[in-house]
Motif scaffolding. Structure first.
Motif, PDB file in Angstrom:
ATOM      1  N   ASP A 197       0.852  -1.190   0.000  1.00 32.53           N
ATOM      2  CA  ASP A 197       0.000   0.000   0.000  1.00 32.53           C
ATOM      3  C   ASP A 197       0.888   1.240   0.000  1.00 32.53           C
ATOM      4  OD1 ASP A 197      -1.941   1.892   0.312  1.00 32.53           O
ATOM      5  OD2 ASP A 197      -2.634   1.213   2.281  1.00 32.53           O
ATOM      6  N   HIS A 198       1.319   1.639  -1.213  1.00 31.96           N
ATOM      7  CA  HIS A 198       2.238   2.768  -1.354  1.00 31.96           C
ATOM      8  C   HIS A 198       1.792   3.656  -2.506  1.00 31.96           C
ATOM      9  CE1 HIS A 198       5.032   0.895   1.431  1.00 31.96           C
ATOM     10  NE2 HIS A 198       4.965  -0.209   0.725  1.00 31.96           N
ATOM     11  N   ASP A 199       2.064   4.932  -2.369  1.00 32.35           N
ATOM     12  CA  ASP A 199       1.749   5.868  -3.453  1.00 32.35           C
ATOM     13  C   ASP A 199       2.672   5.652  -4.656  1.00 32.35           C
ATOM     14  OD1 ASP A 199      -0.197   6.994  -1.832  1.00 32.35           O
ATOM     15  OD2 ASP A 199       1.191   8.472  -0.985  1.00 32.35           O
ATOM     16  N   ASP A 200       3.859   5.139  -4.399  1.00 34.25           N
ATOM     17  CA  ASP A 200       4.834   4.869  -5.456  1.00 34.25           C
ATOM     18  C   ASP A 200       4.558   3.488  -6.053  1.00 34.25           C
ATOM     19  OD1 ASP A 200       6.991   4.231  -7.045  1.00 34.25           O
ATOM     20  OD2 ASP A 200       8.513   4.803  -5.571  1.00 34.25           O
TER      21      ASP A 200
END
Length: 271
Positions: A197-200
């Motif tokens: 769960d990462h924006d990247d």
């Protein structure tokens, strides 16, 4: 080492046929308490994500910082769930270097990890090793190595470092709550946990690749979302930095330019 003799290993219930997370972690940290099957699985993981050894070292560094933070906060008791194979920089080494009166209770279920831990801490006052499944809090908390070592009236650091992503139990938040309920006020819950769960999107993909690398082992990986990791902490106040899950390398302060691991870290205060 004597505990790796085949007859004794079989008696201890060691699984030679499937890789295990504790022994894979030991290998990736440069340890010697692992088997060919673990090294083969580690090679598969590294093929999926060459950063995995870096992630393991970063997590080990986080453990050191977290233990030192606890000691600075006056917490000298540690319950280390899923402690794994002891390698350089164990909890008791860090704690005892600062506080000779510190107490450390190691808990793991993997026979090699437990056998080697017994050898490492043999004769050390204030340190115990218990073989038990962390999913059974009553058994863990009632084990002599925990019950007779840790003073229930004093604050304790509950350590769940790089272990919960190997526990697929949907009741995990409730299990962890039972541990926290047994601890004195002023205790803390230390966590690090893999997540995609990462924006990247590249970081998320690298973390999922690690999960793929563990498939087929005895300890497959469960990647939880940020919300699910927060659920494991029961909505408690997060400290250092306040209120936020951060990448392992950014705890307790941001490290600009340092490559992120894809794992989240936090310390939650038990009121």
């Amino acid at each position: 080492m004597t505990w790796l003799e085949p007859e004794r290993a079989l008696e201890a219930g060691i699984d030679f046929d499937r890789a295990n997370a504790a022994r894979i972690y030991d290998y990736l940290l440069g340890g010697a308490c692992n088997f060919a099957v673990d090294r083969e699985q580690a090679a598969k993981i590294l093929t999926q994500n060459p950063d995995m050894a870096y992630v393991c070292r970063a997590n080990r560094d986080f453990l050191r910082r977290a233990v030192e933070w606890c000691l600075a906060a006056g917490i000298t008791q540690f319950l280390d769930l899923g402690s794994g194979v002891p390698t350089v920089g164990n909890v008791h080494e860090i704690a005892l270097a600062h506080r000779p009166d510190a107490r450390v209770a190691y808990v793991d279920f993997e026979p090699v990890a437990v056998a080697h831990a017994h050898e490492v801490v043999d004769g050390l006052a204030g340190v115990s090793v218990t073989r038990a499944d962390m999913r059974d809090p009553d058994r863990v908390l009632g084990a002599p190595g925990v019950r007779d070592l840790l003073d229930p009236a004093l604050p304790t650091a509950l350590l769940t470092v790089a272990v919960l992503h190997f526990v697929p139990d949907p009741e995990l938040p409730a299990i962890l709550a039972r541990y926290r309920d047994a601890l004195a006020p002023g205790s803390v819950h230390v966590i690090s946990h893999g997540s995609a769960d990462h924006d990247d999107p590249d970081l998320a993909a690298r973390t999922r690749a690690i999960q793929d690398g563990y498939r087929g082992s005895a300890t497959e990986v469960v990647l939880r979302s940020r919300e699910e990791i927060r659920d494991c902490l029961g909505g408690l106040e997060l400290v250092a930095p306040p209120g936020h899950l951060v990448d392992i390398v950014d705890w307790p302060t941001t490290s600009p330019g340092v490559r992120p691991t894809g794992g989240y870290a936090a310390i939650a205060r038990i009121p």
